[in-house]
Design a protein around this motif. Structure first.
Motif, PDB file in Angstrom:
ATOM      1  N   UNK A 245     -73.943   9.856 122.625  1.00 30.12           N
ATOM      2  CA  UNK A 245     -74.626  10.009 123.987  1.00 30.12           C
ATOM      3  C   UNK A 245     -75.914   9.997 123.911  1.00 30.12           C
ATOM      4  N   UNK A 246     -76.551   9.328 124.720  1.00 33.14           N
ATOM      5  CA  UNK A 246     -77.777   9.259 124.881  1.00 33.14           C
ATOM      6  C   UNK A 246     -78.421   9.160 126.414  1.00 33.14           C
ATOM      7  N   UNK A 247     -79.402  10.057 126.630  1.00 39.24           N
ATOM      8  CA  UNK A 247     -79.706  10.093 128.104  1.00 39.24           C
ATOM      9  C   UNK A 247     -81.194   9.826 128.130  1.00 39.24           C
ATOM     10  N   UNK A 248     -81.805   9.633 129.196  1.00 42.96           N
ATOM     11  CA  UNK A 248     -82.948   9.382 129.887  1.00 42.96           C
ATOM     12  C   UNK A 248     -83.155  10.402 130.962  1.00 42.96           C
ATOM     13  N   UNK A 249     -83.637  11.847 130.811  1.00 44.44           N
ATOM     14  CA  UNK A 249     -83.749  12.612 131.986  1.00 44.44           C
ATOM     15  C   UNK A 249     -85.167  12.236 132.480  1.00 44.44           C
ATOM     16  N   UNK A 250     -85.285  12.612 133.802  1.00 44.08           N
ATOM     17  CA  UNK A 250     -86.573  12.291 134.697  1.00 44.08           C
ATOM     18  C   UNK A 250     -87.719  12.404 133.830  1.00 44.08           C
ATOM     19  N   UNK A 251     -88.532  11.302 133.823  1.00 43.68           N
ATOM     20  CA  UNK A 251     -89.929  11.343 133.032  1.00 43.68           C
ATOM     21  C   UNK A 251     -89.893  11.446 131.487  1.00 43.68           C
ATOM     22  N   UNK A 252     -88.662  10.854 131.002  1.00 46.44           N
ATOM     23  CA  UNK A 252     -88.618  10.871 129.509  1.00 46.44           C
ATOM     24  C   UNK A 252     -88.123   9.486 129.244  1.00 46.44           C
ATOM     25  N   UNK A 253     -88.226   9.157 127.917  1.00 46.09           N
ATOM     26  CA  UNK A 253     -87.454   8.088 127.205  1.00 46.09           C
ATOM     27  C   UNK A 253     -86.015   8.411 126.843  1.00 46.09           C
ATOM     28  N   UNK A 254     -85.424   7.239 126.880  1.00 43.89           N
ATOM     29  CA  UNK A 254     -83.928   7.356 126.366  1.00 43.89           C
ATOM     30  C   UNK A 254     -83.870   8.178 124.993  1.00 43.89           C
ATOM     31  N   UNK A 255     -83.181   9.345 124.965  1.00 41.97           N
ATOM     32  CA  UNK A 255     -83.322  10.231 123.836  1.00 41.97           C
ATOM     33  C   UNK A 255     -81.767  10.285 123.391  1.00 41.97           C
ATOM     34  N   UNK A 256     -81.566  10.616 122.203  1.00 39.41           N
ATOM     35  CA  UNK A 256     -80.150  10.967 121.470  1.00 39.41           C
ATOM     36  C   UNK A 256     -80.154  12.652 121.982  1.00 39.41           C
ATOM     37  N   UNK A 257     -78.621  12.911 122.155  1.00 37.13           N
ATOM     38  CA  UNK A 257     -78.483  14.218 122.478  1.00 37.13           C
ATOM     39  C   UNK A 257     -79.161  15.352 121.572  1.00 37.13           C
ATOM     40  N   UNK A 258     -79.325  15.087 120.292  1.00 41.03           N
ATOM     41  CA  UNK A 258     -80.024  16.268 119.528  1.00 41.03           C
ATOM     42  C   UNK A 258     -81.396  16.260 119.777  1.00 41.03           C
TER      43      UNK A 258
END
Length: 65
Positions: free
Chosen positions: A35-48
């Protein structure tokens, strides 16, 4: 699962970009889920690498529906 996760996650974070995929789709008995997500204002990031609150919201989106 992927469509439901994306739908719920974008309801929690309207401008976010969620992604999830199987690590070994050819062998379903040994595959995992990344799972990788990109919360508002951030880069695509791994869950950890997410904050505790972002991880909790991501987990909620994953188990919803």
């Amino acid at each position: 699962m992927r469509a439901s996760f994306s739908e719920v996650f974008t309801q929690l974070f309207p401008t976010a970009a969620p992604r999830c995929w199987q690590t070994n789709p050819e062998n379903l008995s040994e595959t995992g889920i990344e799972i990788a997500v990109q919360p508002p204002g951030k880069k695509l990031t791994a869950l950890a690498a997410l904050s505790g609150g972002e991880r909790a919201m991501t987990a909620s989106a994953l188990i919803s529906r």
